[in-house]
Write a protein that holds these residues in place. Sequence first.
Motif, mmCIF file in Angstrom:
data_model
loop_
_atom_site.group_PDB
_atom_site.id
_atom_site.type_symbol
_atom_site.label_atom_id
_atom_site.label_comp_id
_atom_site.label_asym_id
_atom_site.label_seq_id
_atom_site.Cartn_x
_atom_site.Cartn_y
_atom_site.Cartn_z
ATOM 1 N N GLY A 14 -1.732 -53.043 -10.157
ATOM 2 C CA GLY A 14 -0.805 -53.889 -10.893
ATOM 3 C C GLY A 14 -0.057 -53.282 -12.057
ATOM 4 N N MET A 15 -0.157 -51.997 -12.268
ATOM 5 C CA MET A 15 0.591 -51.376 -13.362
ATOM 6 C C MET A 15 2.096 -51.543 -13.151
ATOM 7 N N CYS A 16 2.546 -51.415 -11.919
ATOM 8 C CA CYS A 16 3.973 -51.569 -11.624
ATOM 9 C C CYS A 16 4.443 -52.976 -11.972
ATOM 10 N N GLU A 17 3.654 -53.970 -11.595
ATOM 11 C CA GLU A 17 4.013 -55.358 -11.895
ATOM 12 C C GLU A 17 4.027 -55.600 -13.403
ATOM 13 N N ALA A 18 3.073 -55.040 -14.113
ATOM 14 C CA ALA A 18 3.012 -55.215 -15.561
ATOM 15 C C ALA A 18 4.243 -54.629 -16.239
ATOM 16 N N MET A 19 4.762 -53.540 -15.702
ATOM 17 C CA MET A 19 5.908 -52.877 -16.317
ATOM 18 C C MET A 19 7.251 -53.374 -15.793
ATOM 19 N N ALA A 20 7.286 -53.890 -14.577
ATOM 20 C CA ALA A 20 8.554 -54.312 -13.977
ATOM 21 C C ALA A 20 8.322 -55.500 -13.049
ATOM 22 N N GLY A 45 16.036 -46.116 -14.961
ATOM 23 C CA GLY A 45 15.136 -45.699 -16.037
ATOM 24 C C GLY A 45 13.903 -46.579 -16.124
ATOM 25 N N HIS A 46 14.106 -47.864 -16.057
ATOM 26 C CA HIS A 46 13.012 -48.837 -16.115
ATOM 27 C C HIS A 46 12.081 -48.663 -14.909
ATOM 28 N N LEU A 47 12.656 -48.506 -13.724
ATOM 29 C CA LEU A 47 11.853 -48.344 -12.512
ATOM 30 C C LEU A 47 11.153 -46.987 -12.464
ATOM 31 N N GLN A 52 6.102 -44.171 -12.390
ATOM 32 C CA GLN A 52 5.275 -43.116 -12.976
ATOM 33 C C GLN A 52 3.979 -43.666 -13.561
ATOM 34 N N ALA A 53 3.947 -44.949 -13.877
ATOM 35 C CA ALA A 53 2.747 -45.567 -14.443
ATOM 36 C C ALA A 53 1.680 -45.835 -13.386
ATOM 37 N N CYS A 54 2.038 -45.732 -12.119
ATOM 38 C CA CYS A 54 1.069 -45.988 -11.054
ATOM 39 C C CYS A 54 -0.036 -44.937 -11.110
ATOM 40 N N PRO A 55 -1.280 -45.349 -11.343
ATOM 41 C CA PRO A 55 -2.374 -44.385 -11.495
ATOM 42 C C PRO A 55 -2.703 -43.611 -10.216
ATOM 43 N N VAL A 56 -2.307 -44.138 -9.060
ATOM 44 C CA VAL A 56 -2.615 -43.444 -7.795
ATOM 45 C C VAL A 56 -1.365 -42.833 -7.162
ATOM 46 N N LEU A 57 -0.253 -42.857 -7.904
ATOM 47 C CA LEU A 57 1.016 -42.256 -7.478
ATOM 48 C C LEU A 57 1.479 -42.774 -6.107
#
Length: 63
Positions: A14-20, A45-47, A52-57
Motif C-alpha cells: 500500500g505504499m503506492c496508494e498512500a502516496m498517490a 513526478g508524483h507517480l 519508487q516508494a514501493c518496497p518490493v519494486l
Amino acid sequence: MRIVVDRDKCEGLGMCEAMAHEFFELDDDEVMHVLDESPAEEHRGHLHAATQACPVLALSLQG
C-alpha cells in the motif's frame, strides 16, 4: 506514460496508494489496482515518487 505493475512482486503493502491514492487502490484482499494506467504527463513526478516508494519494486513507469 504508462504505469506497469509486476504482479509477481506486488505484495499489496500500500505504499503506492498512500502516496498517490488517485492512481492506486488496494481492495479488501490487499490486491492493488491501478485506477488510471495511462495518466497525463503532468503527473510524472508524483507517480515517479510513488513507484519508487514501493518496497518490493513492483511498479515502474514506461514512456
